[in-house]
Design an enzyme around this catalytic site. Structure first.
Site, PDB file in Angstrom:
ATOM      1  CB  ALA A  53      25.775   6.902  41.709  1.00 12.34           C
ATOM      2  CB  THR A  57      20.961   7.315  36.913  1.00 14.56           C
ATOM      3  OG1 THR A  57      20.924   7.495  36.548  1.00 14.56           O
ATOM      4  CG2 THR A  57      21.295   7.156  38.529  1.00 14.56           C
ATOM      5  CG  PHE A  64      24.406   5.009  46.582  1.00 14.69           C
ATOM      6  CD1 PHE A  64      24.527   3.175  47.286  1.00 14.69           C
ATOM      7  CD2 PHE A  64      26.154   5.272  46.135  1.00 14.69           C
ATOM      8  CE1 PHE A  64      25.496   2.610  46.471  1.00 14.69           C
ATOM      9  CE2 PHE A  64      26.635   4.744  45.371  1.00 14.69           C
ATOM     10  CZ  PHE A  64      26.600   3.696  46.087  1.00 14.69           C
ATOM     11  CG  HIS A 133      34.441   6.225  46.997  1.00 14.61           C
ATOM     12  ND1 HIS A 133      33.383   6.325  47.560  1.00 14.61           N
ATOM     13  CD2 HIS A 133      35.665   6.967  48.239  1.00 14.61           C
ATOM     14  CE1 HIS A 133      33.312   7.448  47.956  1.00 14.61           C
ATOM     15  NE2 HIS A 133      34.263   7.672  48.068  1.00 14.61           N
ATOM     16  CB  CYS A 141      51.000  -5.912  43.110  1.00 11.58           C
ATOM     17  SG  CYS A 141      52.264  -7.091  43.882  1.00 11.58           S
ATOM     18  CB  CYS A 144      55.828  -4.382  42.841  1.00 12.95           C
ATOM     19  SG  CYS A 144      54.074  -4.734  41.663  1.00 12.95           S
ATOM     20  CB  CYS A 177      56.164  -8.503  41.243  1.00 14.70           C
ATOM     21  SG  CYS A 177      55.409  -8.056  43.061  1.00 14.70           S
ATOM     22  N   GLY A 214      25.204  14.517  39.020  1.00 12.14           N
ATOM     23  CA  GLY A 214      25.084  13.852  39.912  1.00 12.14           C
ATOM     24  C   GLY A 214      25.410  13.090  40.982  1.00 12.14           C
TER      25      GLY A 214
END
Length: 369
Positions: A53, A57, A64, A133, A141, A144, A177, A214
């Protein structure tokens, strides 16, 4: 990544060490260290960068655990400050420097814990990027596996349905799909995406230099990935203002603002940081397509690139959680090896064990206090 993202996560008590003091190298020492980092990159065969993160900044997205981080302020009973939205945020000079390093061949793979989408929006090729993350702009989806990169944040978090359906055609174009789409943002107990984690694991084991930017390296398993490079005889450089969990393993530690460090680094390498011309998406590093500029309507940019993302079939192997919980398979973690003094040298490492995917070989644990 930002206050509204953190507010959308489930309550979780152990968020690691927050608000640690920041350290700054004196100007002369900073210049010397950046020059050393440039030499490390020149002499390396395979460089993998890891981002957290702290690289966002400078564009108004709070981190965080920094002095003004989301969770640091939360511990103080204060509201965090954020100066932009995900849609309005522009890639920093660090994001664009990483893009230039990739284009020059100096950077072979990028592993990120960030969900702000700025790596993708900068034009960094997605096939050389693991977003462990998730990404606020990507939905997938559940049937698929096709991913869509949207113009705006998809609107949900925690791998929840977004209310849209997949439009991948069936064989012979008979029908679409129509699988449900869900966001890719992990909550604390969600499993890391197999494809991204396995690619990151393979890249880190193949690298001879890992550079972290970072990040305090407190989140597992992503924070332990740079050590895979060390285990196989590679080197580790850490760029962060606060202490990190793996400082003792670093060959080089740089304490400075990431944008300043990367700007100096690019000058030493003789590379220019490109200008940002608007959000773009590159699916593949093999062929550089025409720059895909975003339009106002929300539709998958992946459909506009020359190389479309391939459906992903989840692998039937143990999955790692963002907070690190899963069943123990009896193998030692990096932390257990450190505690017992068994951290292996490249010569003594068990090649068979070392080649196993990280999701199979490591017992993953919650955040370290």
């Amino acid at each position: 990544m930002s206050a509204n993202y953190a507010a959308g996560l489930s309550p979780y008590p152990d968020k690691g060490k927050c608000g640690l003091p920041e350290n700054f190298d004196p100007p002369e020492e900073l210049e010397r260290k950046v020059l050393e980092l440039a030499e490390m990159i020149r002499n390396a065969r395979n460089v993998v960068f890891h981002t957290g993160a702290g690289i966002s900044t400078s564009v108004g997205i709070p981190d965080f655990r920094g002095p003004n981080g989301v969770w640091t302020m939360e511990e103080k009973g204060l509201a965090p400050r954020f100066d932009t939205t995900f849609e309005e945020a522009r890639p920093s000079s660090t994001h664009l420097a990483l893009l230039a390093l990739q284009r020059s061949g100096s950077l072979k793979y990028l592993v990120s814990q960030n969900v702000d989408g700025l790596h993708v929006r900068s034009g960094f090729p997605r096939d050389l990027l693991s977003e462990l993350h998730g990404n606020m702009f990507v939905e997938e989806c559940i049937k698929c596996g096709k991913q869509y990169v949207r113009d705006a944040v998809v609107g949900t978090m925690g791998l929840k349905p977004t209310g849209r359906l997949c439009d991948v055609p069936k064989s012979r174009g008979l029908r679409a799909c129509r699988g449900k789409l869900r966001d890719t943002i992990l909550d604390w107990e969600d499993s890391l995406p197999d494809r991204d984690l396995n690619r990151a694991d393979e890249a880190c084991r193949s690298a001879d230099l890992a550079v972290t930017l970072g990040t305090s390296l407190q989140i597992k398993p992503s924070g332990n990935l740079p050590l895979l490079t060390k285990r196989n005889g590679g080197r580790l450089a850490i760029v962060n203002l606060q202490p990190t969990k793996h400082d003792k393993h670093a060959d080089l530690r740089i304490h400075g603002y990431v944008d300043d460090v990367m700007t100096k680094l690019m000058k030493h390498l003789g590379l220019e940081i490109p200008e940002w011309e608007g959000p773009v998406v590159r699916e593949s590093s093999e062929v550089v397509p025409e720059t895909v500029k975003r339009e106002a309507k929300s539709e998958p940019l992946s459909a506009k690139t020359e190389t479309k993302p391939q459906p992903v079939t989840p692998k039937p192997e143990p999955r790692c959680h963002q907070n690190g919980t899963r069943q123990d398979n009896g193998e030692k973690t990096v932390e257990q090896e450190e505690a017992t003094g068994d951290f292996p040298s490249p010569e003594s490492a068990d090649t068979k064990q070392d080649c196993q995917p990280v999701s199979k070989r490591a017992k993953l644990e919650p955040l370290v206090a």
